[in-house]
Design a protein around this motif. Sequence first.
Motif, PDB file in Angstrom:
ATOM      1  N   VAL A 161      -5.771 -12.229  62.454  1.00  0.00           N
ATOM      2  CA  VAL A 161      -4.837 -13.211  61.574  1.00  0.00           C
ATOM      3  C   VAL A 161      -5.677 -14.307  60.804  1.00  0.00           C
ATOM      4  CG1 VAL A 161      -3.148 -14.842  62.306  1.00  0.00           C
ATOM      5  CG2 VAL A 161      -2.962 -12.740  63.429  1.00  0.00           C
ATOM      6  N   THR A 162      -6.577 -14.821  61.329  1.00  0.00           N
ATOM      7  CA  THR A 162      -7.368 -16.034  60.866  1.00  0.00           C
ATOM      8  C   THR A 162      -7.957 -15.332  59.476  1.00  0.00           C
ATOM      9  OG1 THR A 162      -7.912 -16.935  62.891  1.00  0.00           O
ATOM     10  CG2 THR A 162      -9.483 -17.271  61.129  1.00  0.00           C
ATOM     11  N   LEU A 163      -8.341 -14.271  59.605  1.00  0.00           N
ATOM     12  CA  LEU A 163      -8.745 -13.563  57.980  1.00  0.00           C
ATOM     13  C   LEU A 163      -7.782 -13.553  57.170  1.00  0.00           C
ATOM     14  CD1 LEU A 163     -11.181 -12.067  56.425  1.00  0.00           C
ATOM     15  CD2 LEU A 163     -10.215 -10.083  57.498  1.00  0.00           C
ATOM     16  N   GLY A 164      -6.827 -13.052  57.680  1.00  0.00           N
ATOM     17  CA  GLY A 164      -5.470 -12.877  56.762  1.00  0.00           C
ATOM     18  C   GLY A 164      -5.101 -14.363  56.104  1.00  0.00           C
ATOM     19  N   LEU A 165      -5.179 -15.068  56.910  1.00  0.00           N
ATOM     20  CA  LEU A 165      -4.582 -16.456  56.392  1.00  0.00           C
ATOM     21  C   LEU A 165      -5.710 -17.088  55.649  1.00  0.00           C
ATOM     22  CD1 LEU A 165      -3.157 -18.006  59.479  1.00  0.00           C
ATOM     23  CD2 LEU A 165      -1.930 -17.017  57.580  1.00  0.00           C
ATOM     24  N   LEU A 166      -6.843 -16.732  55.626  1.00  0.00           N
ATOM     25  CA  LEU A 166      -8.179 -17.177  55.127  1.00  0.00           C
ATOM     26  C   LEU A 166      -7.871 -16.405  53.487  1.00  0.00           C
ATOM     27  CD1 LEU A 166     -10.751 -18.452  54.247  1.00  0.00           C
ATOM     28  CD2 LEU A 166     -11.805 -16.391  55.436  1.00  0.00           C
ATOM     29  N   LEU A 167      -7.820 -15.210  53.429  1.00  0.00           N
ATOM     30  CA  LEU A 167      -7.694 -14.583  52.393  1.00  0.00           C
ATOM     31  C   LEU A 167      -6.206 -14.978  51.504  1.00  0.00           C
ATOM     32  CD1 LEU A 167      -8.770 -10.927  53.199  1.00  0.00           C
ATOM     33  CD2 LEU A 167     -10.008 -12.747  52.056  1.00  0.00           C
ATOM     34  N   SER A 168      -5.306 -15.441  52.354  1.00  0.00           N
ATOM     35  CA  SER A 168      -4.049 -15.946  51.666  1.00  0.00           C
ATOM     36  C   SER A 168      -3.969 -17.165  51.207  1.00  0.00           C
ATOM     37  CB  SER A 168      -2.891 -15.490  52.818  1.00  0.00           C
ATOM     38  OG  SER A 168      -1.601 -15.902  52.106  1.00  0.00           O
ATOM     39  N   PRO A 220       4.426 -12.399  45.437  1.00  0.00           N
ATOM     40  CA  PRO A 220       3.235 -12.934  44.583  1.00  0.00           C
ATOM     41  C   PRO A 220       3.262 -14.349  44.467  1.00  0.00           C
ATOM     42  CG  PRO A 220       4.661 -11.083  43.731  1.00  0.00           C
ATOM     43  CD  PRO A 220       5.389 -11.476  44.773  1.00  0.00           C
ATOM     44  N   ARG A 221       2.139 -14.960  44.399  1.00  0.00           N
ATOM     45  CA  ARG A 221       1.821 -16.293  44.244  1.00  0.00           C
ATOM     46  C   ARG A 221       1.484 -16.499  43.002  1.00  0.00           C
ATOM     47  NH1 ARG A 221       1.262 -18.885  49.500  1.00  0.00           N
ATOM     48  NH2 ARG A 221       1.193 -17.397  51.198  1.00  0.00           N
ATOM     49  N   SER A 222       2.049 -17.584  42.564  1.00  0.00           N
ATOM     50  CA  SER A 222       1.332 -18.182  40.962  1.00  0.00           C
ATOM     51  C   SER A 222       0.110 -18.764  40.811  1.00  0.00           C
ATOM     52  CB  SER A 222       2.635 -18.731  40.342  1.00  0.00           C
ATOM     53  OG  SER A 222       2.748 -20.062  41.161  1.00  0.00           O
ATOM     54  N   SER A 223      -0.513 -19.087  41.894  1.00  0.00           N
ATOM     55  CA  SER A 223      -1.598 -19.975  41.946  1.00  0.00           C
ATOM     56  C   SER A 223      -2.757 -19.203  41.419  1.00  0.00           C
ATOM     57  CB  SER A 223      -2.107 -20.454  43.518  1.00  0.00           C
ATOM     58  OG  SER A 223      -1.918 -19.520  44.202  1.00  0.00           O
ATOM     59  N   ASP A 224      -3.499 -19.793  40.677  1.00  0.00           N
ATOM     60  CA  ASP A 224      -4.665 -19.053  40.260  1.00  0.00           C
ATOM     61  C   ASP A 224      -5.565 -19.077  40.877  1.00  0.00           C
ATOM     62  OD1 ASP A 224      -5.859 -21.602  39.650  1.00  0.00           O
ATOM     63  OD2 ASP A 224      -5.080 -21.604  37.632  1.00  0.00           O
ATOM     64  N   ASP A 248      -7.129 -22.635  41.936  1.00  0.00           N
ATOM     65  CA  ASP A 248      -6.408 -23.327  43.305  1.00  0.00           C
ATOM     66  C   ASP A 248      -6.985 -22.526  44.521  1.00  0.00           C
ATOM     67  OD1 ASP A 248      -5.093 -24.823  41.406  1.00  0.00           O
ATOM     68  OD2 ASP A 248      -3.772 -23.194  40.903  1.00  0.00           O
ATOM     69  N   ARG A 249      -6.945 -21.197  44.493  1.00  0.00           N
ATOM     70  CA  ARG A 249      -7.447 -20.657  45.693  1.00  0.00           C
ATOM     71  C   ARG A 249      -8.665 -20.942  46.139  1.00  0.00           C
ATOM     72  NH1 ARG A 249      -4.614 -15.724  47.033  1.00  0.00           N
ATOM     73  NH2 ARG A 249      -2.869 -15.386  45.909  1.00  0.00           N
ATOM     74  N   VAL A 250      -9.698 -21.147  45.372  1.00  0.00           N
ATOM     75  CA  VAL A 250     -11.233 -21.467  45.816  1.00  0.00           C
ATOM     76  C   VAL A 250     -11.172 -22.965  46.395  1.00  0.00           C
ATOM     77  CG1 VAL A 250     -13.482 -22.018  44.820  1.00  0.00           C
ATOM     78  CG2 VAL A 250     -12.117 -20.000  43.996  1.00  0.00           C
ATOM     79  N   VAL A 264      -8.599 -24.072  47.956  1.00  0.00           N
ATOM     80  CA  VAL A 264      -8.279 -24.256  49.454  1.00  0.00           C
ATOM     81  C   VAL A 264      -9.270 -23.615  50.247  1.00  0.00           C
ATOM     82  CG1 VAL A 264      -6.789 -23.370  51.076  1.00  0.00           C
ATOM     83  CG2 VAL A 264      -6.018 -24.018  48.820  1.00  0.00           C
ATOM     84  N   TRP A 265     -10.265 -22.702  49.791  1.00  0.00           N
ATOM     85  CA  TRP A 265     -11.269 -22.250  50.670  1.00  0.00           C
ATOM     86  C   TRP A 265     -12.208 -22.961  51.004  1.00  0.00           C
ATOM     87  CZ3 TRP A 265     -11.390 -17.014  47.007  1.00  0.00           C
ATOM     88  CH2 TRP A 265     -10.338 -16.363  47.736  1.00  0.00           C
ATOM     89  N   THR A 266     -12.775 -23.846  49.940  1.00  0.00           N
ATOM     90  CA  THR A 266     -13.878 -24.710  50.289  1.00  0.00           C
ATOM     91  C   THR A 266     -13.296 -26.100  50.891  1.00  0.00           C
ATOM     92  OG1 THR A 266     -13.301 -25.844  48.009  1.00  0.00           O
ATOM     93  CG2 THR A 266     -15.040 -23.859  48.079  1.00  0.00           C
ATOM     94  N   SER A 267     -12.353 -26.848  50.416  1.00  0.00           N
ATOM     95  CA  SER A 267     -11.806 -28.003  51.190  1.00  0.00           C
ATOM     96  C   SER A 267     -11.025 -27.838  52.252  1.00  0.00           C
ATOM     97  CB  SER A 267     -11.390 -28.972  49.728  1.00  0.00           C
ATOM     98  OG  SER A 267      -9.720 -28.338  49.445  1.00  0.00           O
ATOM     99  N   GLY A 268     -10.052 -26.762  52.088  1.00  0.00           N
ATOM    100  CA  GLY A 268      -9.166 -26.526  53.092  1.00  0.00           C
ATOM    101  C   GLY A 268      -7.891 -27.505  53.205  1.00  0.00           C
ATOM    102  N   GLN A 269      -7.711 -28.230  51.945  1.00  0.00           N
ATOM    103  CA  GLN A 269      -6.695 -29.210  51.850  1.00  0.00           C
ATOM    104  C   GLN A 269      -5.384 -28.593  51.329  1.00  0.00           C
ATOM    105  OE1 GLN A 269      -6.943 -32.422  52.861  1.00  0.00           O
ATOM    106  NE2 GLN A 269      -9.103 -31.826  53.425  1.00  0.00           N
TER     107      GLN A 269
END
Length: 238
Positions: free
Chosen positions: A48-55, A202-206, A209-211, A213-218
């Motif tokens: 689940v954690t991996l799924g939310l990370l990739l999402s 589908p999400r509209s974020s490019d 934007d995804r990176v 979240v992955w780096t800052s988690g905000q």
Amino acid sequence: MSQPNSQIPAPIPRCGVTFTLTPHSIPQANNRVRYSDRRGRAHLNPAVTLGLLLSCQISILRAIMYIIAQCVGAIVATAILSGITSSLSENSLGRNDLAHGVNSGQGLGIEIIGTLQLVLCVLATTDRRRRDLGGSAPLAIGLSVALGHLLAIDYTGCGINPARSFGSAVITHNFSNHWIFWVGPFIGGALAVLIYDFILAPRSSDLTDRVKVWTSGQVEEYDLDVDDVNSRVEMKPK
């Protein structure tokens, strides 16, 4: 939960009911806890954690820390169970393994399917963009876990949670076929994200934007843009 190749039949109905109620009862015990929310609390499951990370709902660092905590918690819980049930003979402590006649490929496929439907349920029932959800998300997730057990328990013991499988393997010092219970759930979780985020909703974020979240988690830096409260809404960065 009995080992799948044990001579004692696995108590499938009891496992199903138990895993249905557990994700539902934990949030009800403390309304600050959610099986999966925007801060990633109480995932309980590395898949689940991996799924939310990739999402793109949690950062890479947060995901790593949660997976470590989940594995440590599983080891401690299994050690406690081992002490309580030490008088039982041939006690597998719920260790997952392949049933007689099930090969590695079949076991891997079963774990992929079981975890895919679980992570897909988590993503769908906790999607903050949706305004059409009703009922209890934890109960829906619990039913999904129960479905996984009805599907897989006779063949693999139903892993679908690498941390739980890891705890039993560590305490019993038996890692036979253990890789299946990491690779299968992780593939299933990743496939669930692809299906939900790119096909069903589908999400509209490019990528930028995804990176972020992955780096800052905000994740809190995302606003919900909506005109109709009954429509699906999309997260947009501020």
